[in-house]
Design an enzyme around this catalytic site. Structure first.
Site, PDB file in Angstrom:
ATOM      1  N   THR A 212       0.819  -1.213   0.000  1.00 22.41           N
ATOM      2  CA  THR A 212       0.000   0.000   0.000  1.00 22.41           C
ATOM      3  C   THR A 212       0.852   1.261   0.000  1.00 22.41           C
ATOM      4  O   THR A 212       0.311   2.367   0.063  1.00 22.41           O
ATOM      5  CB  THR A 212      -0.930   0.019   1.236  1.00 22.41           C
ATOM      6  OG1 THR A 212      -0.125  -0.046   2.425  1.00 22.41           O
ATOM      7  CG2 THR A 212      -1.871  -1.167   1.217  1.00 22.41           C
ATOM      8  N   SER A 213       2.168   1.123  -0.083  1.00 27.85           N
ATOM      9  CA  SER A 213       3.063   2.283  -0.018  1.00 27.85           C
ATOM     10  C   SER A 213       3.549   2.681  -1.413  1.00 27.85           C
ATOM     11  O   SER A 213       3.373   1.926  -2.377  1.00 27.85           O
ATOM     12  CB  SER A 213       4.268   1.961   0.870  1.00 27.85           C
ATOM     13  OG  SER A 213       5.098   0.998   0.248  1.00 27.85           O
ATOM     14  N   THR A 217      11.271  -1.924  -0.527  1.00 30.55           N
ATOM     15  CA  THR A 217      12.730  -2.006  -0.658  1.00 30.55           C
ATOM     16  C   THR A 217      13.126  -2.606  -1.999  1.00 30.55           C
ATOM     17  O   THR A 217      14.059  -2.134  -2.654  1.00 30.55           O
ATOM     18  CB  THR A 217      13.319  -2.826   0.497  1.00 30.55           C
ATOM     19  OG1 THR A 217      13.068  -2.144   1.722  1.00 30.55           O
ATOM     20  CG2 THR A 217      14.820  -3.003   0.332  1.00 30.55           C
ATOM     21  N   ASP A 270      -3.949  -3.907   4.265  1.00 30.20           N
ATOM     22  CA  ASP A 270      -2.786  -4.600   4.830  1.00 30.20           C
ATOM     23  C   ASP A 270      -3.121  -4.897   6.283  1.00 30.20           C
ATOM     24  O   ASP A 270      -2.689  -4.208   7.194  1.00 30.20           O
ATOM     25  CB  ASP A 270      -1.534  -3.718   4.713  1.00 30.20           C
ATOM     26  CG  ASP A 270      -0.256  -4.480   5.011  1.00 30.20           C
ATOM     27  OD1 ASP A 270      -0.319  -5.721   5.115  1.00 30.20           O
ATOM     28  OD2 ASP A 270       0.801  -3.842   5.137  1.00 30.20           O
ATOM     29  N   LYS A 302       1.087   3.852   9.848  1.00 30.08           N
ATOM     30  CA  LYS A 302       0.226   2.671   9.853  1.00 30.08           C
ATOM     31  C   LYS A 302      -0.184   2.323  11.280  1.00 30.08           C
ATOM     32  O   LYS A 302      -1.340   1.964  11.544  1.00 30.08           O
ATOM     33  CB  LYS A 302       0.948   1.494   9.202  1.00 30.08           C
ATOM     34  CG  LYS A 302       0.104   0.229   9.114  1.00 30.08           C
ATOM     35  CD  LYS A 302       0.847  -0.894   8.425  1.00 30.08           C
ATOM     36  CE  LYS A 302       1.067  -0.606   6.962  1.00 30.08           C
ATOM     37  NZ  LYS A 302       1.717  -1.729   6.247  1.00 30.08           N
TER      38      LYS A 302
END
Length: 514
Positions: A212-213, A217, A270, A302
């Site tokens: 959801t971001s 990474t 999430d 979050k």
């Protein structure tokens, strides 16, 4: 019973060039003989088998136009790639076996607890391709909003590990980390891993893509080097340089998680239970023995409160203990974004600045990365509190971490230059003001509307921090986009949400400086 494709009518494969994302989809003429003989209807799951006995489970759509001949079966791009066929290859369609595990999903929808056997059946069918996206969405939502207790989360985690590959590094200690997210720009892993490997610790790091971001990474590292390593390639990189920064999905670690993530991303969900199962299944499958969990806590992160953080930490610790994993939880500041860049390439530029000790490198990203690296050192070495961060800082400032990062990238295929977006929009303040807050969630939304993480150069570049006093006509943030349309989406959202950056002494002013 042995499958015999010769008993069914073959169809000719044709590539339609339709992008259905990850879900394989096939297309048939509604009036074709095979539809009549097999009783196929639109949207069921079908089994497609090629002449070389490869098979996939796919969704079926009906065509009522002349796009296909009645002896053709059309393939979406994902189905074509998965079955690995050529134009006009023979394809046999049949009904797949009934998916009995869907009864367990329905039970969970109505609030019943699921045991290990039931969750294993669901996960095995998901990995086998028997679930369409709508069925995956039903499972995800049925398990959301704290509907899984710790025992169920343990069973789900174990089921996800059992359904994929598992790496044994034959080492007594394999260290790993994970941040639960919700904090834009918090890309510490590519800094932490070279610090730890420079300290002589073996750390084969596998990471996820964004759910959801605006970036995960793996998304960020992909702008710097190859992250799609096979298991053998991972082993070789770790053997050479002591660590890696790879995408977990490429080595089929907890493959059910990758399938669930794709639907979670579309739903923008999430949930806590699936978050824990997702994180720990990947860590266990990757061979980790010790894991640090970073939980940023802040009003728009979050995890918003210390009470919620404590609840999440307790579940993480219980499930990890049930599965024989050593875990430590670190609470960190989640009140505002970290660094300047939000989005894969923009975050990569911040990472390089910190690793190279460049003037003006984001001090908060450096502080956070060394804090986490220090905490991980203190997990596995006899160090006093705070001593680990001092060691981490010395490895960073001496250039040892940068040398290790370059070595890792070289071993994974070479370092790349992150892309730069061609379209930009600057948010300008018209009067002197003080920055009193930044909404993490709304800022992440702006970056995603600009195209991140699918467009690696897209995102948001922040020019201010909470507490800064700025003069009139100062740029507060710049939106980066790879297309005009996505830039407009992000700007429209920003105009409708003027408190993404909260100011005192002035109203937000908007001016296009692209």
């Amino acid at each position: 019973m042995i499958y015999s494709p010769e008993k069914l009518a073959p169809l000719r494969a044709t590539r339609l060039g339709i992008d259905t994302h990850h879900e394989p989809t096939l297309y048939l003429r509604a009036d074709s003989p095979v539809c009549r003989s097999e009783g196929f209807e639109s949207l069921p799951r079908v089994k497609a088998t090629s002449a070389n006995r490869r098979l996939i489970i796919a969704s079926l759509n009906m065509i009522t136009s002349e796009l296909l001949d009645d002896d053709q079966v059309g393939f979406s791009e994902s189905a074509w790639q998965m079955l690995q066929v050529e134009e006009n290859d023979s394809i046999w369609l049949s009904h797949p076996r009934p998916v009995h595990s869907l009864s367990h999903v329905r039970a969970k929808v109505y609030g019943h607890r699921l045991d290990q056997e039931q969750l294993q059946a669901i996960i095995d069918d998901i990995v086998g391709g028997y679930y369409a996206d709508v069925q995956l969405a039903a499972f995800i939502t049925a398990c959301g909003d704290d509907k899984l207790d710790d025992e169920e989360i343990t069973s789900l985690t174990r089921a996800m590990v059992n359904a994929g590959s598992r790496i044994d590094w034959e080492l007594p200690l394999v260290l790993d980390k994970h941040c639960v997210g919700g904090l834009p720009g918090n890309r510490t892993t590519p800094i932490v891993i070279p610090i730890l490997t420079a300290c002589g610790i073996t750390i084969p790091k596998t990471s996820s893509r964004a759910i959801t971001s605006p970036a995960g990474t793996a998304d960020t590292m992909e702008t710097l080097t190859n992250v799609s390593l096979s298991l053998d390639e991972m082993r070789e990189v770790v053997r050479k340089v002591g660590g890696c920064l790879a995408w977990g999905g490429s080595v089929k670690l907890s493959p059910a998680d990758d399938l669930l993530i794709q639907v979670e991303r579309a739903l923008d969900i999430d949930s806590e239970g699936q978050l824990i199962a997702s994180v720990l299944s990947k860590k266990i499958a990757a061979g980790a023995t010790h894991v640090l969990i970073d939980i940023p806590v802040g009003p728009t992160a979050k995890v918003r409160t210390l009470e919620a953080a404590n609840k999440l930490a307790r579940s993480f610790k219980t499930v990890a203990e049930n599965l024989g994993l050593v875990i430590s939880v670190l609470y960190t500041d989640g009140t505002e974004p970290v660094g300047r860049g939000i989005g894969p390439a923009l975050e990569a530029h911040d990472i390089l600045a910190v690793l190279q000790n460049l003037p003006g490198a984001p001090a908060d990203l450096k502080e956070r990365a060394t804090l986490i690296a220090g905490a991980m050192l203190e997990m596995v070495q006899p160090l006093e509190p705070g001593e680990g961060q001092k060691i981490a800082l010395s490895q960073l400032e001496s250039g040892a971490a940068w040398n290790k990062f370059m070595a890792i990238c070289a071993a994974q295929g070479g370092m790349k230059i992150p892309p730069i977006a061609p379209y930009r929009f600057a948010l300008i303040t018209e009067q002197p003001c003080t920055i009193t807050g930044i909404d993490n969630r709304q800022l992440a939304k702006v970056a995603k509307l600009a195209g991140a993480p699918a467009d690696p150069a897209a995102g948001v570049e922040l020019h201010v921090k909470v507490g800064d006093r700025v003069e009139a006509n100062t740029a507060l943030m710049t939106i980066h986009a790879e297309s005009v349309g996505e830039l407009n989406y992000a700007v429209d959202y920003l105009n409708d949400h003027p408190r993404v950056i909260i100011l005192t002494d002035a109203d937000n002013g908007f001016q296009d400086h692209s």
